[in-house]
Write a protein that holds these residues in place. Structure first.
Motif, mmCIF file in Angstrom:
data_model
loop_
_atom_site.group_PDB
_atom_site.id
_atom_site.type_symbol
_atom_site.label_atom_id
_atom_site.label_comp_id
_atom_site.label_asym_id
_atom_site.label_seq_id
_atom_site.Cartn_x
_atom_site.Cartn_y
_atom_site.Cartn_z
ATOM 1 N N LEU A 68 16.789 13.924 15.726
ATOM 2 C CA LEU A 68 16.390 14.878 14.929
ATOM 3 C C LEU A 68 14.733 14.877 15.446
ATOM 4 O O LEU A 68 14.058 15.940 15.420
ATOM 5 N N THR A 69 14.121 13.849 15.783
ATOM 6 C CA THR A 69 12.871 13.761 16.229
ATOM 7 C C THR A 69 12.730 14.580 17.507
ATOM 8 O O THR A 69 11.813 15.405 17.764
ATOM 9 N N GLN A 70 13.828 14.451 18.344
ATOM 10 C CA GLN A 70 13.712 15.354 19.727
ATOM 11 C C GLN A 70 13.944 16.787 19.197
ATOM 12 O O GLN A 70 13.392 17.410 20.179
ATOM 13 N N VAL A 71 14.451 16.855 18.397
ATOM 14 C CA VAL A 71 14.616 18.670 18.066
ATOM 15 C C VAL A 71 13.463 18.975 17.531
ATOM 16 O O VAL A 71 12.998 20.040 17.979
ATOM 17 N N PHE A 72 12.457 18.273 17.018
ATOM 18 C CA PHE A 72 11.254 18.642 16.481
ATOM 19 C C PHE A 72 10.381 18.770 17.442
ATOM 20 O O PHE A 72 9.347 19.652 17.625
ATOM 21 N N TYR A 73 10.607 17.700 18.639
ATOM 22 C CA TYR A 73 9.785 17.884 19.882
ATOM 23 C C TYR A 73 9.922 19.215 20.638
ATOM 24 O O TYR A 73 9.216 19.786 21.298
ATOM 25 N N THR A 74 11.137 19.776 20.334
ATOM 26 C CA THR A 74 11.675 20.913 21.219
ATOM 27 C C THR A 74 10.860 22.154 20.524
ATOM 28 O O THR A 74 10.238 23.092 21.210
ATOM 29 N N ALA A 75 10.739 22.142 19.382
ATOM 30 C CA ALA A 75 10.027 23.194 18.423
ATOM 31 C C ALA A 75 8.458 23.339 18.725
ATOM 32 O O ALA A 75 7.865 24.001 18.827
ATOM 33 N N ILE A 76 8.012 22.050 18.744
ATOM 34 C CA ILE A 76 6.592 21.830 19.290
ATOM 35 C C ILE A 76 6.344 21.957 20.785
ATOM 36 O O ILE A 76 5.315 22.872 20.943
ATOM 37 N N THR A 77 7.170 21.794 21.458
ATOM 38 C CA THR A 77 7.130 22.329 22.975
ATOM 39 C C THR A 77 7.019 23.996 22.973
ATOM 40 O O THR A 77 6.496 24.443 23.806
ATOM 41 N N PHE A 78 7.954 24.570 22.281
ATOM 42 C CA PHE A 78 7.842 26.098 22.152
ATOM 43 C C PHE A 78 6.736 26.351 21.987
ATOM 44 O O PHE A 78 6.043 27.496 22.250
ATOM 45 N N SER A 79 6.094 26.066 20.852
ATOM 46 C CA SER A 79 4.766 26.545 20.279
ATOM 47 C C SER A 79 3.538 26.209 21.344
ATOM 48 O O SER A 79 2.909 27.265 21.183
ATOM 49 N N ILE A 80 3.490 25.211 22.123
ATOM 50 C CA ILE A 80 2.501 24.733 22.937
ATOM 51 C C ILE A 80 2.514 25.924 24.285
ATOM 52 O O ILE A 80 1.675 26.151 24.527
ATOM 53 N N VAL A 81 3.736 25.855 24.801
ATOM 54 C CA VAL A 81 4.036 26.602 25.835
ATOM 55 C C VAL A 81 3.706 28.086 25.610
ATOM 56 O O VAL A 81 3.069 28.839 26.376
ATOM 57 N N SER A 82 4.261 28.644 24.333
ATOM 58 C CA SER A 82 3.884 30.108 23.980
ATOM 59 C C SER A 82 2.322 30.277 23.809
ATOM 60 O O SER A 82 2.007 31.146 24.312
ATOM 61 N N LEU A 83 1.952 29.400 23.372
ATOM 62 C CA LEU A 83 0.390 29.396 23.044
ATOM 63 C C LEU A 83 -0.246 29.359 24.390
ATOM 64 O O LEU A 83 -1.286 30.300 24.776
ATOM 65 N N LEU A 84 0.108 28.604 25.256
ATOM 66 C CA LEU A 84 -0.624 28.456 26.705
ATOM 67 C C LEU A 84 -0.176 29.686 27.704
ATOM 68 O O LEU A 84 -0.832 30.077 28.526
ATOM 69 N N SER A 85 0.881 30.316 27.156
ATOM 70 C CA SER A 85 1.313 31.389 28.125
ATOM 71 C C SER A 85 1.021 32.839 27.603
ATOM 72 O O SER A 85 1.137 33.837 28.617
ATOM 73 N N GLU A 86 0.267 32.870 26.445
ATOM 74 C CA GLU A 86 -0.105 34.157 26.091
ATOM 75 C C GLU A 86 -1.032 34.807 26.794
ATOM 76 O O GLU A 86 -0.869 36.099 27.262
#
Length: 195
Positions: A68-86
């Motif tokens: 479950l911790t790794q699932v949360f890390y995937t969500a955090i990764t999505f947010s960070i990559v999305s923010l940096l790619s805008e």
């Protein structure tokens, strides 16, 4: 000799007529291609927004061995990559063109789905979710800009330009809801059938 060097005005008017017909045909073809943008973007938006797996994505990740911790890390990764790619994605849309960036977004999303289907480890899921975030950032804003630019090119004259643009954007945004209406009904029909 003078007829060879200076053709009669009749032939000049014929040339002018044929060049105006060519210009008219080019204008008609351009309008047809621009009108096609609205239909294509409607269906791109409709298929991008299906997202049936989002309901069960956490269960899918848990089934594939993630904690479950790794699932949360995937969500955090999505947010960070999305923010940096805008910002870079907006620059790419201005530099390369909106259609090319939208095609790149669709390809990145397709690669995400292929990688996600065959992934069984956390690093591969992080790579896949990063691709999805990048695809999301590429599509974000670029699609609206393409609709706006196309509408602006088609409606250069007339007072109803703003209303026409708003109507086209409304049609485009309705595409994201079309499958959200029909997919649950289909899932219900399938569940009743196999009960």
């Amino acid at each position: 000799l003078s007829r060879c060097l200076f053709p009669p005005s009749y032939s000049l008017s014929q040339n002018q007529k044929s060049s105006s017909m060519i210009a008219s045909n080019k204008s008609t073809n351009l309008k047809r291609r621009l009108q096609r943008n609205f239909k294509l973007m409607f269906w791109v938006q409709a298929f991008v927004e299906i997202k049936v797996i989002n309901v069960i994505s956490t269960l899918f990740y848990l089934y594939r061995g993630l904690t479950l911790t790794q699932v949360f890390y995937t969500a955090i990764t999505f947010s960070i990559v999305s923010l940096l790619s805008e910002v870079p994605s907006s620059y790419l849309a201005d530099k390369w063109g909106r259609k090319k960036v939208i095609i790149l977004s669709i390809l990145a999303s397709l690669i995400y789905w292929i990688v996600n289907i065959f992934a069984w480890s956390f690093p591969v899921f992080i790579f896949a979710i990063s691709l999805l975030a990048f695809a999301h950032a590429l599509m974000s804003g670029t699609d609206e800009a393409l609709i706006y630019d196309t509408s602006k090119q088609l409606d250069n004259e007339g007072p109803d330009d703003k209303n026409q643009s708003l109507r086209r954007l409304g049609n485009y945004y309705s595409a994201s809801r079309i499958f959200k209406i029909f997919v649950p009904l289909n899932m219900y029909a399938i569940s009743v059938t196999f009960e």
